[in-house]
Scaffold this active site. Structure first.
Site, PDB file in Angstrom:
ATOM      1  N   GLU A 196       3.470  -0.087  15.637  1.00 25.67           N
ATOM      2  CA  GLU A 196       3.011   0.709  14.607  1.00 25.67           C
ATOM      3  C   GLU A 196       1.907   1.466  14.599  1.00 25.67           C
ATOM      4  O   GLU A 196       0.924   1.257  15.191  1.00 25.67           O
ATOM      5  CB  GLU A 196       2.598  -0.502  13.299  1.00 25.67           C
ATOM      6  N   GLU A 247       1.643  -9.073  11.545  1.00 30.16           N
ATOM      7  CA  GLU A 247       0.216  -9.057  11.644  1.00 30.16           C
ATOM      8  C   GLU A 247      -0.413 -10.505  11.235  1.00 30.16           C
ATOM      9  O   GLU A 247      -1.512 -10.472  11.067  1.00 30.16           O
ATOM     10  CB  GLU A 247      -0.288  -7.868  10.765  1.00 30.16           C
ATOM     11  N   ASP A 257       0.832  -1.281   0.197  1.00 31.04           N
ATOM     12  CA  ASP A 257      -0.092  -0.012  -0.046  1.00 31.04           C
ATOM     13  C   ASP A 257       0.647   1.146  -0.071  1.00 31.04           C
ATOM     14  O   ASP A 257       0.260   2.431   0.071  1.00 31.04           O
ATOM     15  CB  ASP A 257      -1.182  -0.115   1.066  1.00 31.04           C
TER      16      ASP A 257
END
Length: 839
Positions: free
Chosen positions: A514, A417, A151
């Site tokens: 994060e 993640e 992204d």
């Protein structure tokens, strides 16, 4: 003509067959390169007499990725893992003149084929979201995951020999890996070094010999009798450091020196020839502390380095380029030095990129930047068939052996993640099918990766994922119900809709690994890869470069909370003003959030708190595009990076408002108590003369903590500073101590700047002069100027301060050039912008 190290894209670009792959829409135009198969070949003369050597190997430090390796038309073997080291024996086939070929297969078609072959069940995600314009099935190939797009990055699935390749010839024995890890033995009050050497032993019988170790500075000399077994022989030796020597530990940036000791190791084996190894020995311990906290459910999550709890401050690292051969030592140095210069002490090497090159970790050792090292798995589920697991096991062993000597690496983390992906069901897996994916997860990260880490490296902690609940996740079978639980482990947090000035939306977490907001890179960075028709916020180019769904609108929405959007009728000025505002917004948002994490380190409120880490997303950029980075592609500092220099300062006053009360905390990373003076100065927007000043003496700020040092209701404050309203005034404050100890000056806005009353158009001017190899900018203003930005276009370097609130008539800013420049060049390139110029 391909270079090695190199890849097909850079080879084609160098020969003029393609333009810069980053120019405009070229990532789409050049898709064909990744979809084709390419072959590297060359003929070479053997530079030695082959008959004199018992064993000759062709060694690849890194092949990207799927290839068949041939020598003199004989297949030596195949490669399918970018992160592995491959060694092929060529003793019997090497001649005086040889022909070597590396036949690459398109990574894209290989990944698709692997996915097709995995028939039992699908392994999501199949493809990236369309906005990323990427390729599918990155999780089926052991390759840099973001090379299939991300992204913040383009899709360039490269092919090539991305690391060194060489021929090794030897007799008897050959050293492959050499590593040093330090341990402190509390009971003996003594440091020792564990030295591991892994050999290829050619001889058919064991080889005996002598290993001598010498660390002159520590008056340490030791000799060991050793025996090497045929095949892969390893020796583990324990070097005791002389007790009468004072060992200086390696400390993180801001906490002490990064001392390393030169050490010589000599291997003299009975077969005759000797190997001499020069290395650096570092001494530091690391513990990840997860224990109950009084007054709070859950467990702590913080790092102790050399017995001292350290608040981790820094960012997340992504690959510095889509084409790894373009990442030079200088590229790394500028980016990492910029991190250290912004008072960072840590970076997380994120799991969707690459295990970085040796130089990266060398620089971190030298600068005191601690590394949270992910294994290369990110935002996906992964297969666990036998071949795949074997490849991963080889990769993990190789990388740990290569990297574990670096004191900068403080933790291994299994993935990015992926625990959260299963727990929050990102891929809409029917509940009935969950078990198979959980089993795969445990198989890959726990039964394989974790087992290898525990065998290969006992000197640092391991966690299976990030975010994770740490020991709580382990207790729940390695997959917790909610990996974002603020009472355990670390968290990732993103929110683009709520107002980022409102600190109550942020999680009061143990460790923020994060969090972030996007902005655009400066015009000078965009200009290099675009043409005139692209220079608008809504152009096809601007949309094409944004790989995060709705990202460009989200930025405008966040700006709109507090600033007026640019209205200029000149389209290019409007574009530049918008870029400037995205950078102001990003800097102010991440400042607010990071300060919230820093002032929460010493308190527990309703069971939450003791935040001991703030790593914002992200440090650097892979290309010229809007992203979460604070350093643009090429290294230029965004306003966020200048803000980071302040919000990560070792001594900082932090303010926030709660229910009409104004609080200031003193945050300190220093190692001693300090008696300081807190200066609070209130300005009206309309005047450079302070409305009122308050000096509070004898403020004690405790070491490595955050303590409340000031409290006053906003109404009382406005009352005290006559004629002030929330809209007409602004508060600035700083801490001053003796011997020149001083915090940055911080500010607190009492209202949105779009509502500010009394802000005037200002005449900003600067004069530039040279002093040795730095440049002095003397700025002058006729009125208060918020967010003053100095920009010298593409001249490489950085300022001492930028994006500041200018409340004095005159301010001196220093420019540190990274390449030769001149006063004339700087004057010609300089643009000065403040908020009133774009409103």
């Amino acid at each position: 003509q391909g270079e090695v190290p190199g890849c097909v894209h850079t080879a084609l670009h160098r020969r003029g067959f393609i333009q810069d792959p980053y120019y405009r829409f070229n990532d789409m135009m050049y898709r064909w390169i990744s979809l084709d198969n390419w072959t590297y070949s060359r003929t070479f003369r053997t530079p030695f007499d082959v008959r004199k050597w018992q064993k000759v190997n062709l060694v690849f430090e890194g092949v990207d990725t799927v290839a068949q390796i041939l020598m003199n038309n004989i297949t030596l073997g195949r490669t399918d893992n970018m992160f592995n080291r491959y060694s092929f024996e060529i003793t019997s086939m090497i001649k005086e003149v040889n022909f070597v070929e590396v036949r690459f297969l398109s990574a894209v078609s290989y990944a698709a084929e692997q996915s097709r072959c995995h028939k039992a069940y699908s392994i999501p995600p199949a493809c990236p979201p369309p906005v990323q314009k990427g390729e599918c099935h990155a999780n089926f190939i052991r390759k840099e995951q973001c090379s299939f797009s991300w992204d913040w990055g383009p899709s360039f699935p490269t092919q090539g020999i991305w690391k060194d390749v060489r021929i090794e010839a030897y007799n008897h024995y050959h050293l492959i890996y050499f590593s040093l890890t330090s341990f402190f033995v509390k009971s003996a009050g003594q440091w020792n070094l564990e030295m591991e050497s892994i050999f290829d032993v050619v001889s058919s019988k064991p080889i005996a010999g002598l290993v001598t170790v010498n660390i002159p500075k520590l008056h340490t000399q030791q000799a060991f009798s050793v025996k090497l077994q045929p095949g892969e022989g390893s020796i583990v030796l324990l070097v005791n450091i002389n007790k009468s020597s004072t060992v200086e530990a390696w400390w993180p940036n801001g906490h002490g020196k990064q001392t390393g000791y030169n050490m010589t190791t000599t291997f003299i084996m009975e077969e005759g020839y000797q190997i001499e190894k020069f290395s650096k020995a570092y001494f530091r311990t690391v513990e990840l502390v997860q224990e109950p906290i009084p007054g709070s459910p859950g467990l702590s999550f913080y790092f102790r380095i050399n017995g001292r709890p350290i608040f981790i401050k820094g960012s997340n690292w992504i690959p510095a380029d889509s084409f790894q051969d373009r990442v030079t030592y200088d590229t790394l140095w500028i980016l990492l030095k910029s991190a250290a210069d912004a008072n960072m002490n840590a970076l997380r090497v994120w799991g969707g990129g690459v295990y970085e090159q040796d130089e990266f970790y060398d620089i971190c050792d030298e600068l005191g930047i601690m590394i949270w090292q992910d294994f290369m798995f990110a935002c996906a589920l992964y297969p666990t068939d036998q071949n795949y697991l074997e490849s991963v096991r080889a990769e993990v062993s190789h990388q740990i052996r290569r990297l574990k000597s670096h004191p900068s690496i403080i933790i291994w983390s299994g993935n990015n993640e992926n625990e959260a992906a299963i727990a929050s069901n990102w891929f809409s897996i029917p509940y009935a099918d969950r078990e198979v994916y959980i089993k795969d997860y445990v198989m890959l990260y726990v039964k394989n990766i974790r087992e290898i880490v525990l065998t290969e490296d006992k000197s640092r902690p391991f966690i299976a994922s990030s975010p994770t609940n740490g020991l709580e996740s382990v207790k729940e079978g390695w997959l917790s119900q909610n990996p974002y639980d603020t009472h355990y482990g670390d968290t990732h947090f993103y929110d683009y809709y709520n107002d980022c000035w409102n600190w109550t939306v942020y999680p009061k977490t143990r460790f923020a690994s994060e969090y972030g907001f996007q902005s655009w890179p400066s015009f000078s960075t965009i200009e290099k890869v675009s043409s005139t028709e692209d220079w608008s916020y809504t152009s096809n180019f601007s949309l094409h470069r944004q790989h995060h769904e709705n990202g460009n609108d989200e930025m405008l929405q966040q700006i709109g909370h507090h600033f007026k959007l640019p209205q200029s009728t000149d389209p290019i000025k409007k574009f530049k003003d918008t870029i400037y505002l995205t950078q102001v917004m990003q800097a102010q948002c991440i400042k607010t959030e990071t300060e919230f994490y820093r002032f929460g380190q010493s308190e527990i409120i309703e069971g939450e708190g003791h935040t001991m880490g703030a790593l914002y997303w992200q440090l650097n950029d892979i290309w010229q595009a809007p992203s979460w980075a604070s350093l643009e592609y090429g290294g230029k500092w965004k306003l966020l990076h200048y803000f980071a220099q302040n919000f990560f300062a070792p001594l900082l006053p932090v303010a926030y408002e709660d229910k009409g009360v104004f609080y200031i905390y003193g945050v300190s990373d220093l190692h001693a108590d300090h008696k300081l003076t807190l200066r609070v100065v209130v300005y009206a927007w309309s005047s450079l003369e302070p409305i009122c000043t308050l000096a509070k003496d004898d403020v004690t700020v405790k070491p490595q903590s955050a303590v409340p040092i000031y409290k006053e209701s906003i109404n009382d404050l406005l009352e005290r500073c006559r004629n002030c309203t929330r809209k007409s005034c602004v508060i600035t404050f700083c801490l001053v101590g003796e011997h020149g100890l001083r915090s940055p000056t911080n500010h607190h806005f009492l209202s949105s700047l779009k509502d500010a009353v009394g802000l005037e158009k200002t005449q900003l001017s600067a004069s530039v002069s040279q002093q040795d190899d730095i440049y002095i900018f003397v700025l002058q203003t006729t009125a208060i100027a918020p967010f003053v930005s100095l920009d010298v276009g593409s001249i490489k370097g950085r300022f001492s301060d930028n994006g500041f609130l200018m409340t004095e008539k005159k301010k001196v800013v220093v420019f540190y050039p990274w390449e030769p420049t001149s006063v004339e060049e700087l004057e010609k390139s300089l643009t000065l912008t403040s908020l009133v110029d774009v409103m």
